[in-house]
Scaffold this active site. Structure first.
Site, mmCIF file in Angstrom:
data_model
loop_
_atom_site.group_PDB
_atom_site.id
_atom_site.type_symbol
_atom_site.label_atom_id
_atom_site.label_comp_id
_atom_site.label_asym_id
_atom_site.label_seq_id
_atom_site.Cartn_x
_atom_site.Cartn_y
_atom_site.Cartn_z
ATOM 1 C CG HIS A 1 -3.742 -1.191 -2.315
ATOM 2 N ND1 HIS A 1 -4.280 0.048 -2.080
ATOM 3 C CD2 HIS A 1 -3.388 -1.691 -1.105
ATOM 4 C CE1 HIS A 1 -4.245 0.294 -0.770
ATOM 5 N NE2 HIS A 1 -3.717 -0.743 -0.173
ATOM 6 C CG ASN B 1 -4.212 4.353 1.469
ATOM 7 O OD1 ASN B 1 -5.298 4.469 2.038
ATOM 8 N ND2 ASN B 1 -3.595 3.198 1.359
ATOM 9 C CD GLU C 1 -5.961 2.438 -4.691
ATOM 10 O OE1 GLU C 1 -6.087 3.642 -4.898
ATOM 11 O OE2 GLU C 1 -5.207 1.995 -3.810
ATOM 12 C CB SER D 1 -0.933 0.003 1.209
ATOM 13 O OG SER D 1 -0.195 -0.206 2.387
#
Length: 725
Positions: A449, A499, A461, A428
């Site tokens: 991800h 994120n 992702e 990540s």
């Protein structure tokens, strides 16, 4: 559907005197306006013709109808298509033409009858269905209510309580349940469907079967006093569960109107409410989400090259921790054989145990039979070495976030896996180029991800580097779909899309708190806005260790715009690490219930001292609106950078990423969609003002500033024809 193949209905009159009217509009026979006008014409023709005794309505290719054509919503909202006058479909076509006809009609339902499709069927005098056909009214998911009479007919067929449940939850029922509810009159296999429906229509004509106008049925409706109690309960529940969704209360009002003032009054109120809701912000937002979700799999330069996904027959996963075991669970549930590799037997047994527990919880919840559980579990094998990797088609690495360890793992994988094998990492935070640096296989290295818990969260992702081959991306998009995830393709950068967009979310909250805003008030306001939890409750959930590690990545990579607060490290030093230690910003009891902890004041004071900031008395007086904007506008600003750098292909992908990866409320349409409802000018001027007061953390990026200067929306589509640049 291409624009030159218009949807239509056909009419075919048999020797038995039954006219079969078929809805044709692939793929799900949606009711575009052309289809509805054609239905009216063919119905009137059937009523005029002397050789027609009765009518059967059905859909082509094993599907009745998936409902009103959703692509027409945008045209109606934008005024590019003229809206039919209120009540034209629900009163003029379905009530005065279909239901009031002097010839009986039967709906023959296969596949699905959803939304407008079910509303057409309910206007017929009987309904025959196949056992597995799905019947339901899911319109609330798009911010509108059933607008073709569904709010009036469904309660009269299945009773108030069941109809409210079906409409408010948008959950369909299968044919078999529908017959018990009274929604359909009989269930037959699909090869007997048309024959049975034709005979049923003639039986109605001969008075061997009842001729029922659903709109005037009263035997299922509770007495008025009892009905009012049911409505009252439904309103209380709705306000509690969905306080920001007005359209759910509107639908209850419309159903009640029909019960209190009669079905025709109910139909007119429904028509009026449908028009109003169609133009509401909630409807526009939810329609945006509907199309955005379907568009994530369209990636220019990748999915338009004619590449077919290769078949993935076997997958290996490295690491059986929370992420690895969650990913394994998701793959197994969709029938993929999985090898789970760990470094020693103790870790391996723990990992296999986690997968088993995940699957068992599906059995407990009634989502999986014991037999299916055993069959699924038999697809899982454990391993301590790479021997079984010689025939795998894909590997997903989910080991701890350590660069040299991951580099070693990928060097090993290149040695043991076949040359066609996809090499995916669930990292990540670590740059994929760095992970694959020591290999010669950079064209097949890709990020997969998942979000925690991986077998529950819907987003995947897919992270591509400059070197990832399009075939590998197409393969992973296909796997994503098969394991029921919504895949979004993003570029390689710190934090990828989700994120990275949301790192300012916690940082903005910390900045506000150090300057005097209240931790718990911020969380309450953000939750009321529609997030599953506020930024501080979220920090407690993910744990301070993770928060500090990921925060560190952003401080290192974007030093000029990160807000460096010592609040979380100070709390962690004092053995507070979030929910797992039962103490973070909140304290937790045995049942994990969170209560605000007044003790955090001392940590805030110390952090404030270390940051060298003072209490700004304006902070205590901030309105709810100010707090929402000060926390989300920096997120919008970072999302603009993600777009401008080409990390995301289109803004609708960021809308979906925010909703599915972070729980941004879908009824606000996604992060960029929501920002555009407020306007780029307004957002930019607010950020400008705060950056003058509080520093570069709030400084608008050049993309946002340019859009604001032009008064242009922030959203960006990749299709140049549609682009609003």
């Amino acid at each position: 559907m291409s624009s030159n193949t218009k949807g239509r209905t056909t009419i075919d009159v048999g020797a038995d005197g039954v006219a079969v009217i078929t809805i044709i509009n692939p793929p799900v026979n949606s009711l575009a306006l052309d289809v509805l006008y054609s239905l009216k014409e063919n119905y009137e023709q059937a009523l005029r013709r002397d050789d027609v005794k009765a009518i059967v309505v059905t859909g082509a290719n094993g599907k009745f109808s998936g409902g009103f054509d959703i692509s027409a919503f945008g045209k109606l909202q934008g005024g590019t298509v003229e809206s039919p006058k209120p009540g034209f479909i629900s009163v003029e076509i379905l009530t005065d033409t279909v239901e009031a006809a002097r010839k009986p009609s039967v709906a023959a339902i296969d596949g699905l009858a959803l939304g407008g499709g079910l509303e057409v069927a309910m206007a017929c005098h009987a309904r025959i269905s196949t056992p597995n056909a799905q019947l339901g009214l899911p319109e609330l998911q798009l911010g509108v209510l059933p607008g073709f009479g569904g709010t009036q007919r469904l309660p009269r067929l299945v009773g108030l309580a069941k109809s409210l449940e079906m409409i408010l939850t948008s959950k369909p029922v299968k044919g078999e349940e529908a017959v018990n509810l009274g929604l359909v009159d009989a269930v037959v296999p699909s090869n007997q469907l048309l024959g049975t429906a034709r005979k049923w229509a003639l039986d109605i004509l001969e008075c061997r079967k009842p001729w029922v106008a659903s709109l005037h049925k009263t035997d299922k409706i509770e007495p008025l006093g009892e009905a009012r109690e049911i409505f009252k309960f439904a309103r209380v529940q709705t306000r509690k569960q969905a306080p920001n969704l007005q359209h759910l209360l509107v639908v209850i009002d419309v159903i009640e109107e029909g019960i209190v003032s009669g079905p025709l009054a109910g139909l007119w109120k429904e028509a009026e409410a449908f028009q109003a809701l169609l133009h509401s912000d909630t409807c526009k937002a939810l329609v945006n989400v509907f199309f955005a979700q379907r568009a994530t799999t369209k990636v220019p330069g990748v999915t338009d090259l004619g590449l077919k996904p290769r078949r993935i027959k076997k997958v290996a996963i490295l690491g059986g921790g929370l992420m690895g075991s969650g990913i394994a669970t998701a793959l197994l549930r969709s029938g993929y054989p999985v090898i789970l590799k760990e470094v020693n037997d103790k870790f391996l047994q723990a990992g296999l145990g986690r997968v088993k527990a995940n699957l068992q919880s599906s059995v407990k919840k009634g989502k999986m039979s014991q037999e299916k559980f055993e069959k699924t579990l038999s697809l899982l094998k454990g391993a301590l070495d790479y021997e079984g990797f010689r025939d795998v088609d894909m590997v997903i690495e989910a080991v701890i976030e350590n660069v040299s360890l991951k580099q070693q793992v990928f060097a090993d994988l290149e040695k043991y896996c076949p040359s066609h094998c996809i090499l995916a990492s669930n990292t990540s935070t670590i740059d994929l180029n760095l992970i694959g640096e020591k290999t010669k296989s950079q064209d097949r290295i890709i990020g997969a991800h998942f979000f925690s818990p991986a077998h529950v969260m819907p987003l995947l992702e897919i992270v591509r580097t400059q070197k990832t081959s399009p075939q590998i991306i197409v393969d992973l998009l296909d796997v994503g779909k098969k394991i029921k995830k919504t895949p979004v393709v993003v570029g390689n950068c710190t934090g990828f899309a989700v994120n990275r967009m949301f790192f300012p979310y916690t940082q903005a909250a910390l900045l506000l708190v150090e300057r005097g805003a209240d931790v718990f008030r911020i969380d309450r306001i953000i939750t009321k806005f529609g997030m599953p939890m506020g930024p501080f409750r979220l920090c407690d959930l993910v744990g301070f260790g993770v928060a500090i590690a990921t925060g560190g990545q952003f401080v290192m990579n974007f030093p000029e715009r990160t807000y460096k607060s010592m609040l979380i490290p100070l709390m962690q030093e004092d053995k507070r690490a979030g929910e797992t230690t039962r103490k973070g910003f909140y304290v937790y009891d045995d049942r994990r219930k969170a209560s605000p902890d007044p003790e955090i004041k001392k940590y805030i004071e110390k952090a404030r001292e270390m940051s060298g900031v003072t209490i700004d008395h304006k902070m205590a007086k901030l309105s709810d609106k100010d707090i929402i904007e000060m926390i989300f506008f920096p997120v919008v600003n970072e999302a603009c950078r993600v777009l401008a750098e080409g990390i995301a292909v289109k803004s609708s992908d960021l809308d979906i990423s925010a909703i599915m990866g972070m729980g941004f409320p879908p009824y606000r349409g996604g992060i960029i969609f929501w920002a555009d409802t407020l306007g780029s000018k307004y957002i930019c001027s607010r950020l400008d003002e705060w950056s003058r007061m509080y520093g570069d953390f709030f400084k608008p990026c050049s993309y946002l500033a340019e859009r604001a200067a032009k008064g242009a929306p922030l959203s960006l589509t990749t299709d140049p024809a549609k682009s609003r640049l």
